[in-house]
Design an enzyme around this catalytic site. Structure first.
Site, PDB file in Angstrom:
ATOM      1  N   CYS A 287      -5.624  -3.072   2.132  1.00 54.72           N
ATOM      2  CA  CYS A 287      -5.577  -3.093   3.600  1.00 54.72           C
ATOM      3  C   CYS A 287      -6.939  -3.167   4.293  1.00 54.72           C
ATOM      4  CB  CYS A 287      -4.775  -1.895   4.109  1.00 54.72           C
ATOM      5  SG  CYS A 287      -4.125  -2.139   5.779  1.00 54.72           S
TER       6      CYS A 287
ATOM      7  N   GLU B 271       0.832  -1.198   0.000  1.00 53.96           N
ATOM      8  CA  GLU B 271       0.000   0.000   0.000  1.00 53.96           C
ATOM      9  C   GLU B 271       0.870   1.252   0.000  1.00 53.96           C
ATOM     10  OE1 GLU B 271      -3.483   1.849   2.987  1.00 53.96           O
ATOM     11  OE2 GLU B 271      -2.333   0.056   3.554  1.00 53.96           O
TER      12      GLU B 271
ATOM     13  N   LYS C  32      -8.831   2.559  -2.208  1.00 51.55           N
ATOM     14  CA  LYS C  32      -9.308   1.836  -1.022  1.00 51.55           C
ATOM     15  C   LYS C  32     -10.787   2.135  -0.790  1.00 51.55           C
ATOM     16  CE  LYS C  32      -6.664   1.651   2.762  1.00 51.55           C
ATOM     17  NZ  LYS C  32      -6.045   2.004   4.073  1.00 51.55           N
TER      18      LYS C  32
END
EC number: 6.3.5.1
Length: 584
Positions: free
Chosen positions: A162, A44, A126
């Site tokens: 994540c 990330e 995300k």
């Protein structure tokens, strides 16, 4: 069944170093290609470093990140690496988001992209944005609304970032609905004690929910107070571990996977949580069958003390190196805290880059002065002794201080000396305070609190002793000299600012104190719950009062490595001016 050789690059990035991070990505992509990988992935925000914090709100940095991504894609192709698809995290912005109250201006996004043949062929942001602990992603980003899937050699690979794994819903069930054969999550998940087991169980659960092999790729290294421990994991669709990377080490996990073939018709439309499928075909046909050679391996887990110690070493090393320093200065009292800090510094930077100074006063015991010198002998760090008594006498002659003011003057003289030597010689000062002391204000502002970094800031005193014993034991097992003198571990802790002084003159025994602090500070439990756990009400009230009134001191303490669920930093935010007190 199609085959795929996957390369998971568990690397360290530096916030803001776009060119340096790009160089690392190119270098590790080349390594992945040399291993015969068919798909390579990076953590990330590997291109920008993580967390970027308010840099996300600067349009100049967002645009620099976007430009660096396209330049990276072109460079990979120029260097003969363009045929290898590469997943890389970066900072982007949403082109379609409209200004909205409560959203960051410019619509920045925590994003990742797939690079192939010199082009950015797929981007996504995300979906779940964390807003707890050290995370403020609602402040910085707008969420993504797609389900990204890339077809590689006949396998549909779903992608996530994540928190998309940590929260229920979203991309995990969407990957299942879309029929993905592999789910890859790129992560920058900070280290916490005992988080590895939580992480493994999470990945197992999500693999079963997604119905496919799941790869959890993690960042390693350090950024300010945060430490990233790596520990990348691959599990199959049943939750069985296929491969696991080492902790606290950069590296590339390469493994051959047998994966389900993609459906003849690519998935499309809208799936779970309203996510729109964004599907890109890079290579539709499976590879010719080959004999699997690489399994990725399984790195043994570190035991609890070694894990924490490794985190402290990693955090200090990263802070020093990434801020352009080469050497550190430690005030050596002969006590356990400065001894452990010195040992960590020697392991992080090499003893030749650690400078220790003993600054005895008239109250310093002979054994403490001897213990400081013995630590220097055992570790090989640079050592000198400069007594503070002449300076102390000059101040006392002018001011005539008594009591606590006299005690604190000694600490402040030492702090002044450390900062003067730092200015003169270019070392950064390490503050030796532990979490127990910081919690109850048992430290002197502008004295033992001076410094650029506090390596054991988030370590309770009982853990300080345990880590010191572990470090000595580890040295003995390797045939090395234990770095910390036994006397520093066994003698009663003391600031030695008055005749015969010991910590328990002012504080409860540390095992009791630390348990109370862990309940109050780390778990936010009130006085009633702590007393109900069996602790004396008067002791609890006194301890909590010390914690509450010391907030102003903690705000002025330097940053330090975070190893707990709630350290003294941005994940514990209490007002300094605060009249609330816990009552029984």
């Amino acid at each position: 069944m199609p085959q795929l050789r996957l390369a998971l690059n568990q690397i360290d990035s530096t916030v803001g170093d776009l060119s340096g991070n790009a160089e690392a990505i190119v270098r590790w992509t080349r390594h992945s290609a040399d291993q015969g990988a068919h798909l390579a992935a990076f953590p990330e925000m590997a291109l920008t470093g993580y967390p970027v914090e308010d840099l996300a709100l600067r349009s100049s940095f967002v645009e620099a990140s976007r430009a660096a991504l396209h330049a990276l894609a072109a460079r990979l192709a120029e260097e003969g690496l363009g045929e290898l698809p590469v997943i890389v995290g970066y900072l982007d912005r949403c082109e379609t988001a409209q200004p909205k109250y409560g959203q960051p201006a410019g619509a920045p996004q925590n994003a990742a992209a797939v690079l192939h043949r010199g082009e950015v062929v797929l981007t996504f942001a995300k979906h779940h944005l964390p807003n707890y602990g050290v995370f403020d992603e609602f402040r910085y980003f707008v969420p993504g609304d797609t389900m990204p899937i890339v077809r590689v050699h006949g396998v549909d690979v779903a992608l996530a970032i994540c928190e998309d794994l940590w929260q229920d819903g979203g991309r995990v069930p969407a990957a299942c609905s879309a029929g993905a054969g592999l789910l890859i999550s790129v992560n920058a998940s900070p280290y916490e004690r005992e988080k590895d087991d939580t992480r493994l169980e999470l990945v197992r659960k999500r693999a079963q929910e997604a119905g496919c092999t799941t790869a959890y790729l993690a960042m390693m290294g350090g950024q300010d107070e945060l430490v990233f421990d790596g520990d990348s994991i691959v599990v199959d669709r049943h939750g069985e571990v296929v491969a696991r990377a080492p902790q606290f080490a950069e590296g590339c996990v390469v493994l051959d996977l047998d994966l389900p073939a993609a459906a003849p018709e690519p998935p499309s439309g809208t799936v779970d949580d309203g996510l729109r499928v964004d599907h890109v075909v890079l290579s539709a046909d499976p590879l010719p069958a080959y004999e699997p050679e690489l399994t990725g391996g399984y790195a043994d887990r570190l035991d609890d003390d070694e894990e924490v110690y490794s985190a402290l070493v990693t955090g200090l090393r990263a802070y020093v190196a990434k801020n352009g320093f080469r050497s550190v200065l430690v005030g050596l009292s002969g006590g356990i805290d400065s001894a452990l800090v010195a040992a960590i510094a020697c392991d992080a930077l090499g003893a030749e880059n650690v400078y220790g100074i003993s600054m005895p006063s008239k109250y310093s015991s002979d054994h403490s002065k001897g213990d400081a010198a013995e630590l220097a002998r055992r570790t090989g760090l640079n050592f000198r002794t400069v007594p503070i008594e002449p300076m102390f006498d000059a101040y006392m002659g002018s001011l005539g201080l008594t009591g606590l003011a006299e005690e604190n003057l000694q600490s402040r003289l030492r702090g002044t000396m450390l900062m003067a030597i730092s200015n003169q010689e270019g070392h950064i000062v390490l503050a030796p305070g532990n979490k127990s002391e910081l919690a109850v204000g048992y430290s002197t502002l502008y004295g033992d609190s001076v410094g650029a970094y506090g390596p054991i800031k988030d370590v309770y005193k009982t853990s300080v002793f345990r880590l010191a014993k572990w470090r000595n034991r580890a040295a003995e097992e390797r045939g090395h000299t234990p770095p910390i003198p036994e006397n520093s571990i066994s003698k009663p802790p003391s600031a030695e600012l008055a005749p015969g002084q010991v910590d328990t003159d002012s504080l409860p025994d540390y095992p009791v104190l630390d348990t109370i602090l862990e309940m109050y500070v780390d778990r936010d439990q009130g006085a009633d719950a702590i007393v109900a756990a069996g602790y004396d009400p008067e002791l609890v009230a006194k301890t909590l009062r010390m914690v509450d009134t010391a907030e102003y001191k903690r705000r002025q303490y330097p940053p330090g490595t975070k190893i707990s669920a709630k350290g003294f930093g941005k994940d514990r935010r209490l007002p300094i001016t605060n009249k609330w007190r816990e009552r029984l």
